[in-house]
Design a protein around this motif. Structure first.
Motif, PDB file in Angstrom:
ATOM      1  N   GLN A 163     -63.931 -31.642 -54.535  1.00 48.98           N
ATOM      2  CA  GLN A 163     -62.614 -31.551 -53.904  1.00 48.98           C
ATOM      3  C   GLN A 163     -62.625 -32.182 -52.519  1.00 48.98           C
ATOM      4  O   GLN A 163     -61.683 -32.877 -52.127  1.00 48.98           O
ATOM      5  CB  GLN A 163     -62.182 -30.092 -53.813  1.00 48.98           C
ATOM      6  CG  GLN A 163     -61.831 -29.460 -55.147  1.00 48.98           C
ATOM      7  CD  GLN A 163     -61.690 -27.947 -55.059  1.00 48.98           C
ATOM      8  OE1 GLN A 163     -61.702 -27.371 -53.977  1.00 48.98           O
ATOM      9  NE2 GLN A 163     -61.570 -27.296 -56.203  1.00 48.98           N
ATOM     10  N   ALA A 164     -63.708 -31.953 -51.760  1.00 47.48           N
ATOM     11  CA  ALA A 164     -63.818 -32.548 -50.423  1.00 47.48           C
ATOM     12  C   ALA A 164     -63.898 -34.073 -50.523  1.00 47.48           C
ATOM     13  O   ALA A 164     -63.281 -34.792 -49.728  1.00 47.48           O
ATOM     14  CB  ALA A 164     -65.043 -31.989 -49.702  1.00 47.48           C
ATOM     15  N   GLN A 165     -64.656 -34.573 -51.501  1.00 48.34           N
ATOM     16  CA  GLN A 165     -64.747 -36.018 -51.696  1.00 48.34           C
ATOM     17  C   GLN A 165     -63.394 -36.603 -52.096  1.00 48.34           C
ATOM     18  O   GLN A 165     -62.994 -37.664 -51.598  1.00 48.34           O
ATOM     19  CB  GLN A 165     -65.793 -36.336 -52.760  1.00 48.34           C
ATOM     20  CG  GLN A 165     -67.223 -36.133 -52.302  1.00 48.34           C
ATOM     21  CD  GLN A 165     -68.226 -36.718 -53.281  1.00 48.34           C
ATOM     22  OE1 GLN A 165     -67.863 -37.279 -54.306  1.00 48.34           O
ATOM     23  NE2 GLN A 165     -69.497 -36.580 -52.961  1.00 48.34           N
ATOM     24  N   ALA A 166     -62.684 -35.920 -52.985  1.00 50.43           N
ATOM     25  CA  ALA A 166     -61.366 -36.403 -53.406  1.00 50.43           C
ATOM     26  C   ALA A 166     -60.407 -36.467 -52.226  1.00 50.43           C
ATOM     27  O   ALA A 166     -59.627 -37.420 -52.086  1.00 50.43           O
ATOM     28  CB  ALA A 166     -60.798 -35.495 -54.504  1.00 50.43           C
ATOM     29  N   SER A 167     -60.463 -35.463 -51.363  1.00 51.38           N
ATOM     30  CA  SER A 167     -59.597 -35.457 -50.180  1.00 51.38           C
ATOM     31  C   SER A 167     -59.953 -36.596 -49.233  1.00 51.38           C
ATOM     32  O   SER A 167     -59.058 -37.246 -48.668  1.00 51.38           O
ATOM     33  CB  SER A 167     -59.722 -34.109 -49.465  1.00 51.38           C
ATOM     34  OG  SER A 167     -58.961 -34.087 -48.289  1.00 51.38           O
ATOM     35  N   ALA A 168     -61.261 -36.858 -49.060  1.00 50.83           N
ATOM     36  CA  ALA A 168     -61.691 -37.944 -48.173  1.00 50.83           C
ATOM     37  C   ALA A 168     -61.242 -39.304 -48.712  1.00 50.83           C
ATOM     38  O   ALA A 168     -60.772 -40.168 -47.954  1.00 50.83           O
ATOM     39  CB  ALA A 168     -63.208 -37.906 -48.005  1.00 50.83           C
ATOM     40  N   VAL A 169     -61.369 -39.503 -50.031  1.00 52.43           N
ATOM     41  CA  VAL A 169     -60.953 -40.779 -50.636  1.00 52.43           C
ATOM     42  C   VAL A 169     -59.449 -40.965 -50.496  1.00 52.43           C
ATOM     43  O   VAL A 169     -58.970 -42.051 -50.130  1.00 52.43           O
ATOM     44  CB  VAL A 169     -61.373 -40.834 -52.119  1.00 52.43           C
ATOM     45  CG1 VAL A 169     -60.760 -42.041 -52.807  1.00 52.43           C
ATOM     46  CG2 VAL A 169     -62.884 -40.890 -52.238  1.00 52.43           C
ATOM     47  N   GLU A 170     -58.681 -39.903 -50.763  1.00 57.46           N
ATOM     48  CA  GLU A 170     -57.223 -40.026 -50.672  1.00 57.46           C
ATOM     49  C   GLU A 170     -56.793 -40.324 -49.236  1.00 57.46           C
ATOM     50  O   GLU A 170     -55.880 -41.133 -49.013  1.00 57.46           O
ATOM     51  CB  GLU A 170     -56.559 -38.744 -51.168  1.00 57.46           C
ATOM     52  CG  GLU A 170     -55.048 -38.844 -51.193  1.00 57.46           C
ATOM     53  CD  GLU A 170     -54.390 -37.705 -51.964  1.00 57.46           C
ATOM     54  OE1 GLU A 170     -53.254 -37.347 -51.612  1.00 57.46           O
ATOM     55  OE2 GLU A 170     -55.010 -37.187 -52.919  1.00 57.46           O
ATOM     56  N   SER A 171     -57.446 -39.707 -48.250  1.00 55.31           N
ATOM     57  CA  SER A 171     -57.114 -39.990 -46.847  1.00 55.31           C
ATOM     58  C   SER A 171     -57.412 -41.438 -46.504  1.00 55.31           C
ATOM     59  O   SER A 171     -56.629 -42.102 -45.798  1.00 55.31           O
ATOM     60  CB  SER A 171     -57.901 -39.053 -45.929  1.00 55.31           C
ATOM     61  OG  SER A 171     -57.567 -37.710 -46.167  1.00 55.31           O
ATOM     62  N   LEU A 172     -58.538 -41.950 -47.007  1.00 53.52           N
ATOM     63  CA  LEU A 172     -58.901 -43.347 -46.745  1.00 53.52           C
ATOM     64  C   LEU A 172     -57.874 -44.301 -47.366  1.00 53.52           C
ATOM     65  O   LEU A 172     -57.424 -45.250 -46.718  1.00 53.52           O
ATOM     66  CB  LEU A 172     -60.305 -43.614 -47.299  1.00 53.52           C
ATOM     67  CG  LEU A 172     -60.970 -44.961 -47.011  1.00 53.52           C
ATOM     68  CD1 LEU A 172     -62.492 -44.808 -47.060  1.00 53.52           C
ATOM     69  CD2 LEU A 172     -60.566 -46.042 -47.988  1.00 53.52           C
ATOM     70  N   VAL A 173     -57.501 -44.036 -48.612  1.00 50.22           N
ATOM     71  CA  VAL A 173     -56.544 -44.907 -49.308  1.00 50.22           C
ATOM     72  C   VAL A 173     -55.178 -44.844 -48.633  1.00 50.22           C
ATOM     73  O   VAL A 173     -54.503 -45.868 -48.459  1.00 50.22           O
ATOM     74  CB  VAL A 173     -56.454 -44.512 -50.790  1.00 50.22           C
ATOM     75  CG1 VAL A 173     -55.334 -45.277 -51.490  1.00 50.22           C
ATOM     76  CG2 VAL A 173     -57.783 -44.778 -51.493  1.00 50.22           C
ATOM     77  N   ARG A 174     -54.765 -43.646 -48.230  1.00 47.25           N
ATOM     78  CA  ARG A 174     -53.470 -43.503 -47.550  1.00 47.25           C
ATOM     79  C   ARG A 174     -53.459 -44.286 -46.244  1.00 47.25           C
ATOM     80  O   ARG A 174     -52.453 -44.903 -45.888  1.00 47.25           O
ATOM     81  CB  ARG A 174     -53.183 -42.028 -47.286  1.00 47.25           C
ATOM     82  CG  ARG A 174     -52.743 -41.258 -48.523  1.00 47.25           C
ATOM     83  CD  ARG A 174     -52.853 -39.756 -48.285  1.00 47.25           C
ATOM     84  NE  ARG A 174     -52.095 -39.352 -47.121  1.00 47.25           N
ATOM     85  CZ  ARG A 174     -50.836 -38.931 -47.146  1.00 47.25           C
ATOM     86  NH1 ARG A 174     -50.202 -38.875 -48.311  1.00 47.25           N
ATOM     87  NH2 ARG A 174     -50.223 -38.559 -46.054  1.00 47.25           N
ATOM     88  N   ALA A 175     -54.571 -44.246 -45.513  1.00 46.08           N
ATOM     89  CA  ALA A 175     -54.642 -44.990 -44.247  1.00 46.08           C
ATOM     90  C   ALA A 175     -54.522 -46.494 -44.488  1.00 46.08           C
ATOM     91  O   ALA A 175     -53.868 -47.209 -43.714  1.00 46.08           O
ATOM     92  CB  ALA A 175     -55.947 -44.661 -43.529  1.00 46.08           C
ATOM     93  N   LYS A 176     -55.144 -46.984 -45.554  1.00 47.10           N
ATOM     94  CA  LYS A 176     -55.040 -48.414 -45.865  1.00 47.10           C
ATOM     95  C   LYS A 176     -53.607 -48.789 -46.257  1.00 47.10           C
ATOM     96  O   LYS A 176     -53.116 -49.865 -45.906  1.00 47.10           O
ATOM     97  CB  LYS A 176     -56.003 -48.777 -46.997  1.00 47.10           C
ATOM     98  CG  LYS A 176     -57.472 -48.774 -46.601  1.00 47.10           C
ATOM     99  CD  LYS A 176     -57.764 -49.869 -45.605  1.00 47.10           C
ATOM    100  CE  LYS A 176     -59.215 -49.866 -45.190  1.00 47.10           C
ATOM    101  NZ  LYS A 176     -59.479 -50.865 -44.113  1.00 47.10           N
ATOM    102  N   MET A 177     -52.936 -47.918 -46.981  1.00 47.88           N
ATOM    103  CA  MET A 177     -51.572 -48.216 -47.416  1.00 47.88           C
ATOM    104  C   MET A 177     -50.584 -48.208 -46.255  1.00 47.88           C
ATOM    105  O   MET A 177     -49.464 -48.695 -46.390  1.00 47.88           O
ATOM    106  CB  MET A 177     -51.124 -47.206 -48.486  1.00 47.88           C
ATOM    107  CG  MET A 177     -51.816 -47.393 -49.829  1.00 47.88           C
ATOM    108  SD  MET A 177     -51.033 -46.428 -51.147  1.00 47.88           S
ATOM    109  CE  MET A 177     -51.399 -44.755 -50.606  1.00 47.88           C
TER     110      MET A 177
END
Length: 753
Positions: A161-175
């Motif tokens: 869950q922590a990894q999923a949250s980190a990936v989603e935050s990274l992708v959101r920042a790129k978008m």
């Protein structure tokens, strides 16, 4: 010859934007070059789609579970490259390109993954940049992000869950970059299931810069039982997609199965073998395949430039179109065909990106001019700092910083809006998480919505005032705990001169004990909360100093000293204030006012019984007095001289305890608020400036070298100067490139009929 000149012009445009993208990544500048950002879940076929767009297979390029950094692929169509040329851009010097084999690049990516796995933040937003030249590559810049995941909500899955949250935050920042075109991949046969779109629409709610791609088309076609289902899938209603997507409708793609490599599960041993499948006799030359060859000829590569690239992907597209037409019972229209297959998608993306590049040229030049001015100003400031690098000047700057810091601190406490609330403010819920909540004896918290301004993001004096208001609200609503008969009997005790029971004293003993157990935890919680609020002022002050150009940069030791002195003073002052607040006198001193009420002498009260006897006719005064004495004796026998608690005695004690507890609560609230204002807030304003000044002057006299390391500071400034010089040179080159491109575009428009 004309075709070659046209291609060279196009290459210059793409190279300029590639350099712009690298500059933005390295120096974190405010501009960004248009690019294709690929977003999808791990099972959406994201890696396979990127490889198909590249024109060759490259294991582990995709963002799946093994990639912890985004991968930027600057693809360049080069008809002279018979095999892919891959250049890895250095993380430290973007001008340094290293020609690498596919295996070497794969090894580098895996090494980066292992390095990040051991770090606290297991993902990095810094991109791995790879430049690719190949005769089957389109002219595209694609950023492949790590794959999104959706782990189960169980407690045992906290790490995923922590990894999923980190990936989603990274992708959101790129978008967030407005220039990026989002390639949203969906692996679903029902458009109402918005898996990846759920994340994308948080950043691009109208899907105005989003291209939607439905992957794995070959696996979905057999799932449709009716032609109407296929119609809805190929042309979903506008209300289903909730926006105005680029291209007006989704694209549908499939890629050939099988991997390239020496692994046991690899179907093809090399990219040549992958490209040569299937043979001419298996697929024939369909209309779709012929259009791809024509595309290759139009691009300047001739028949040879298209055939190997098209073979593996083309048959897949032909079979998909044939299967769809069989399901529909009709031929696909030209518009429908233009949305099916990798070739259609890559042509659409290439044309879209080229248009964005051309349209953005006039806008990029002013941004580069602005960045050049900013870098020049930065260079002048560095030169000024180098010229004034002496012990005497540093001491004076330290004193100025001290004064500016205290000014900002006082401003924040009095009230200000100079710091952005969305960055530095806290809602009440955030404040409770970081600074602790007010929890009563029952272990429950008051709902935040009951507190004024609970949803607002506050800081400084406003946040301090809200915390005190919540303290008054919570403590003011606290009721006296339940009293047991055992507690009453134990509180009665025994007197030294008689065996009577003083229920007034009993009530006071119980009330004081209950009040101390109830209110002392609130003092601890209030101290922790207010200390958290005061400590938050430090980073806000630093932000304001940087904003106003009053920050003493690159003097970390000195800044750490100031921060440490402020934190230590706040902690010691809060601790001292709380110790004064938990002094038994704070609660016990409130008893005096209650004793005057409880122990009020009878002779001061009107004698109701005697007065009544005179008012009632026919009642003898002697008999009345005798009856009163008898009742009083019975009352004393049942209360003061009898330790067997009668209901009346219990009610009397309970009423007295309630009254005393309420008085203690009112006194405690007023006294606690006054003490924290006088012994915590006021010292920050009155005593902190003197303490910081004394600490500063003491360090200047005794050990100034440990505060200002002049040699290290000079070395740091020299390195900054070299970095800014490199940035200035790159910005100048980019300005010249874009100005030249803009001039050519202007001349072409001017000379056009």
């Amino acid at each position: 010859m004309e075709r070659r000149e046209e291609m060279e012009k196009q290459w210059k445009l793409y190279e300029a934007y590639n350099d712009l993208h690298s500059l933005a990544q390295e120096f974190e500048t405010s501009f960004e070059a248009p690019a294709i950002l690929v977003v999808g879940h791990q099972t959406d076929g994201k890696s396979a789609l990127v490889e198909a767009l590249m024109g060759f297979q490259f294991n582990h390029v995709g963002g799946g579970t093994k990639t912890r950094r985004p991968i930027t692929l600057h693809m360049k169509y080069n008809p002279d490259c018979e095999s892919p040329l891959c250049f890895l851009v250095s993380d430290f010097d973007p001008n340094s390109l290293h020609l690498k084999s596919l295996d070497a690049i794969q090894a580098y990516i895996e090494a980066e993954n292992k390095r990040l796995e051991s770090e606290p933040c297991q993902f990095s937003s810094k991109e791995i940049i790879i430049k690719v030249e190949y005769k089957y590559c389109p002219n595209l810049t694609i950023i492949d992000t790590p794959g999104l995941t959706a782990p189960a909500p169980a407690r045992k899955n906290r790490a995923p869950q922590a990894q999923a949250s980190a990936v989603e935050s990274l992708v959101r920042a790129k978008m967030q970059h407005k220039e990026f075109i989002i390639l949203c991949l969906e692996d679903c046969s029902d458009w109402s299931n918005a898996t990846t779109r759920r994340v994308v629409m948080q950043i691009d709610p109208e899907l105005s810069r989003t291209v939607i791609v439905s992957t794995k088309l070959d696996t979905k076609i057999p799932q449709f039982a009716r032609a109407s289902d296929v119609e809805v899938f190929l042309s979903p209603p506008a209300c289903t997609l909730d926006g105005f997507i680029l291209g007006d409708s989704p694209f549908f793609t499939s890629v050939p199965s099988g991997r390239v490599g020496s692994f046991p599960d690899s179907v093809y041993r090399s990219n040549d073998e992958f490209k040569k499948w299937p043979s001419w006799s298996e697929g024939g030359i369909s209309g779709q395949y012929w259009s791809l060859m024509v595309w290759g000829v139009r691009r300047g590569g001739g028949l040879e430039a298209a055939q190997w690239w098209a073979r593996a992907v083309c048959l897949r597209e032909t079979e998909d179109i044939s299967s769809l037409e069989e399901k529909l019972g009709r031929q696909l229209s030209k518009r429908e065909r233009s949305r099916i297959g990798i070739s259609s998608l890559r042509l659409f993306l290439e044309e879209l990106l080229e248009k964005r590049y051309i349209d953005s040229v006039p806008l990029i030049i002013p941004l580069l001019e602005k960045e050049h001015r900013s870098a020049t100003k930065n260079m002048n400031e560095i030169n000024e700092e180098l010229s004034m690098l002496s012990e005497l000047n540093l001491k004076e700057k330290g004193r100025e910083f001290h004064d500016h810091f205290l000014t900002k601190l006082s401003l924040l406490l009095k009230g200000s809006i100079v710091a952005p609330p969305d960055k530095f403010g806290e809602t009440l819920q955030d404040e409770r998480v970081q600074g602790g909540a007010f929890i009563g004896p029952d272990g429950l918290q008051f709902p935040p919505k009951l507190i004024p301004n609970a949803g607002m993001r506050l800081y400084g004096g406003a946040q301090y005032h809200r915390a005190m208001a919540e303290f008054r609200f919570v403590v003011g609503g606290t009721k006296c705990p339940q009293i047991t008969r055992e507690e009453i009997v134990n509180a009665c005790g025994v007197e030294d001169i008689h065996d009577g029971t003083n229920y007034s004293r009993t009530a006071c003993v119980i009330a004081v004990s209950k009040a101390r157990d109830t209110f002392e935890p609130f003092l601890q919680q209030l101290g922790n909360r207010l200390l958290h609020i005061l400590k938050r002022l430090l980073p806000i002050c630093i932000h304001l100093l940087q904003k106003d150009g009053q920050y003493l940069s690159h003097n970390e030791v000195f800044l750490d000293r100031v921060a440490s002195a402020f934190s230590n003073f706040a902690e010691s002052t809060e601790s001292s204030c709380r110790e004064n607040g938990t002094d038994p006198s704070l609660i016990s001193s409130s008893i005096g006012s209650q004793d005057s009420i409880v122990n009020e002498k009878p002779e001061n009260k009107p004698k109701a019984g005697a007065k009544s006897s005179h008012l009632v006719p026919g009642v003898d005064s002697g008999n009345s007095a005798q009856m009163t004495e008898t009742r009083l004796a019975d009352l004393l026998d049942n209360t003061l001289w009898n330790r067997r608690l009668a209901p009346s005695s219990e009610r009397i004690v309970y009423a007295l305890v309630q009254q005393i507890f309420h008085g203690i609560k009112e006194y405690f609230l007023a006294s606690a608020e006054l003490k924290f204002n006088c012994f915590l807030l006021m010292p920050i304003v009155d005593k902190l400036p003197t303490l910081l000044r004394e600490d500063l002057e003491c360090n200047f006299e005794n050990n100034v070298d440990s505060i200002f390391d002049i040699s290290s500071l000079r070395s740091s400034l020299d390195q900054r100067k070299r970095d800014v010089e490199i940035e200035l040179r790159r910005i100048r080159r980019l300005k010249d490139k874009f100005k030249q491109i803009h001039t050519q575009q202007y001349q072409e428009v001017k000379s056009a009929p």
